[in-house]
Design an enzyme around this catalytic site. Structure first.
Site, PDB file in Angstrom:
ATOM      1  N   TRP A  10      46.436  41.122  75.094  1.00  0.00           N
ATOM      2  CA  TRP A  10      45.014  41.051  74.726  1.00  0.00           C
ATOM      3  C   TRP A  10      44.141  41.985  75.570  1.00  0.00           C
ATOM      4  O   TRP A  10      42.948  42.128  75.303  1.00  0.00           O
ATOM      5  CB  TRP A  10      44.495  39.626  74.880  1.00  0.00           C
ATOM      6  N   GLU A 166      56.724  52.087  75.481  1.00  0.00           N
ATOM      7  CA  GLU A 166      55.394  52.329  74.932  1.00  0.00           C
ATOM      8  C   GLU A 166      54.991  53.783  75.180  1.00  0.00           C
ATOM      9  O   GLU A 166      54.468  54.103  76.263  1.00  0.00           O
ATOM     10  CB  GLU A 166      54.370  51.410  75.604  1.00  0.00           C
ATOM     11  N   GLY A 172      46.888  52.413  71.265  1.00  0.00           N
ATOM     12  CA  GLY A 172      45.483  52.335  70.888  1.00  0.00           C
ATOM     13  C   GLY A 172      44.975  53.546  70.136  1.00  0.00           C
ATOM     14  O   GLY A 172      43.768  53.711  69.956  1.00  0.00           O
ATOM     15  N   GLY A 233      49.034  45.503  71.063  1.00  0.00           N
ATOM     16  CA  GLY A 233      47.711  45.468  71.682  1.00  0.00           C
ATOM     17  C   GLY A 233      46.658  45.078  70.661  1.00  0.00           C
ATOM     18  O   GLY A 233      46.497  43.902  70.324  1.00  0.00           O
ATOM     19  N   GLY A 234      45.961  46.073  70.121  1.00  0.00           N
ATOM     20  CA  GLY A 234      44.835  45.858  69.215  1.00  0.00           C
ATOM     21  C   GLY A 234      45.071  44.816  68.123  1.00  0.00           C
ATOM     22  O   GLY A 234      44.237  43.922  67.911  1.00  0.00           O
TER      23      GLY A 234
HETATM   24  C1  PEP Z   1      49.592  47.993  74.397  1.00  0.00           C
HETATM   25  O1  PEP Z   1      48.561  48.120  75.016  1.00  0.00           O
HETATM   26  O2  PEP Z   1      50.576  47.482  74.954  1.00  0.00           O
HETATM   27  C2  PEP Z   1      49.632  48.454  73.005  1.00  0.00           C
HETATM   28  C3  PEP Z   1      50.781  48.649  72.458  1.00  0.00           C
HETATM   29  O3  PEP Z   1      48.421  48.662  72.377  1.00  0.00           O
HETATM   30  P1  PEP Z   1      48.184  49.027  70.811  1.00  0.00           P
HETATM   31  O4  PEP Z   1      49.065  48.115  70.001  1.00  0.00           O
HETATM   32  O5  PEP Z   1      46.725  48.759  70.594  1.00  0.00           O
HETATM   33  O6  PEP Z   1      48.552  50.453  70.635  1.00  0.00           O
END
Ligand code: PEP
Length: 248
Positions: A10, A166, A172, A233-234
């Site tokens: 979050w 990641e 993001g 994330g989002g």
């Molecule tokens: C994260 O911050 O771990 C991430 C994967 O963010 P998002 O899904 O928003 O790209």
């Protein structure tokens, strides 16, 4: 068999009362999930989250921790504090922590060892920048980060350690690694885990993909053989979207 995990990061979103609302919305949507479901709200929301999660299949995670038990570390949170709140998972070495708060591979390693010693499951984030990808050094970067993070770890705890690949350029940004690319890099990370901890540990360790995972791309990513779930994330901030990802 490795049970997939879908974990929501979050970040710095949601107050305690908003945390309760989001969890209450999410609970019925994921109650029959086939995967492990984890939410990682901000530190100050963890007690409210724990209470709201009572009796549900959703597990609680934190977004960071210090490696020491206690001490003069103003603003930091110790592993025992998280344990007492019912936290089971902790994200370690997220690229935002590395980028904005100076976390090094050595700090990540200390946090991983401390998390495991306190019976918390670390979700260790690794991944390359866009520049590193364009230079062709993705493997070199995740190799270094993975080896450093796992240094000193016993192979016996492999099923209680999680890695999240990641790529920073996908976080993001709405850009996702293709399922083939993500699968290939995660396969490479698994090979490195095998070199450090042995092949059995490498087969046990869950390695997630993170970076703009959405309801529309979750199924394609998650069906890849090396990908054992997602760090989201989002899309984890909207109950409907997160639930769709959980049920990919
Ligand atoms: C994260 O911050 O771990 C991430 C994967 O963010 P998002 O899904 O928003 O790209």
């Amino acid at each position: 068999m490795r049970k997939p995990i879908i974990a929501g990061n979050w970040k710095m979103h949601k107050t305690p009362s908003q945390t309760v609302s989001l969890i209450n919305e999410l609970k019925p949507l994921v109650k029959d999930a086939q995967v492990e479901v984890v939410v990682c709200p901000p530190f100050v929301c963890l007690p409210a989250a724990k209470e709201a999660l009572a009796g549900s299949n959703i597990k609680l995670g934190a977004q960071n921790m210090h490696w020491e038990e206690q001490g003069a570390f103003t603003g930091e949170v110790a592993p025992g504090m998280l344990k007492e709140l019912g936290v089971e998972y902790v994200i370690i070495g997220h690229s935002e922590r590395r980028q904005y708060f100076g976390e090094t591979d050595e700090m990540v390693n200390k946090k991983v060892l401390s998390a495991v010693a306190h019976n918390l499951i670390p979700i260790i984030c690794v991944g390359e920048t866009l520049e590193q990808r364009e230079q062709g050094s993705t493997e070199q970067v995740v190799d270094r980060q993975t080896r450093a993070a796992l240094k000193g770890l016993s192979p016996e705890v492999a099923d209680r350690v999680v890695i999240a690949y990641e790529p920073i350029w996908a976080i993001g940004t709405g850009k996702t690694a293709s399922s083939d690319d993500a699968n290939e890099v995660i396969g490479y990370i698994r090979k490195v885990v095998g070199e450090v901890l042995g092949s059995q540990a490498a087969q046990q360790m869950r390695i997630l993909y993170g970076g703009s995972v959405k309801p529309e791309n979750a199924a394609e990513l998650m069906q890849m053989p090396e990908i054992d779930g997602g760090l989201v994330g989002g899309a984890s901030l909207k109950a409907q979207d997160f639930a769709k990802i959980v049920k990919y």
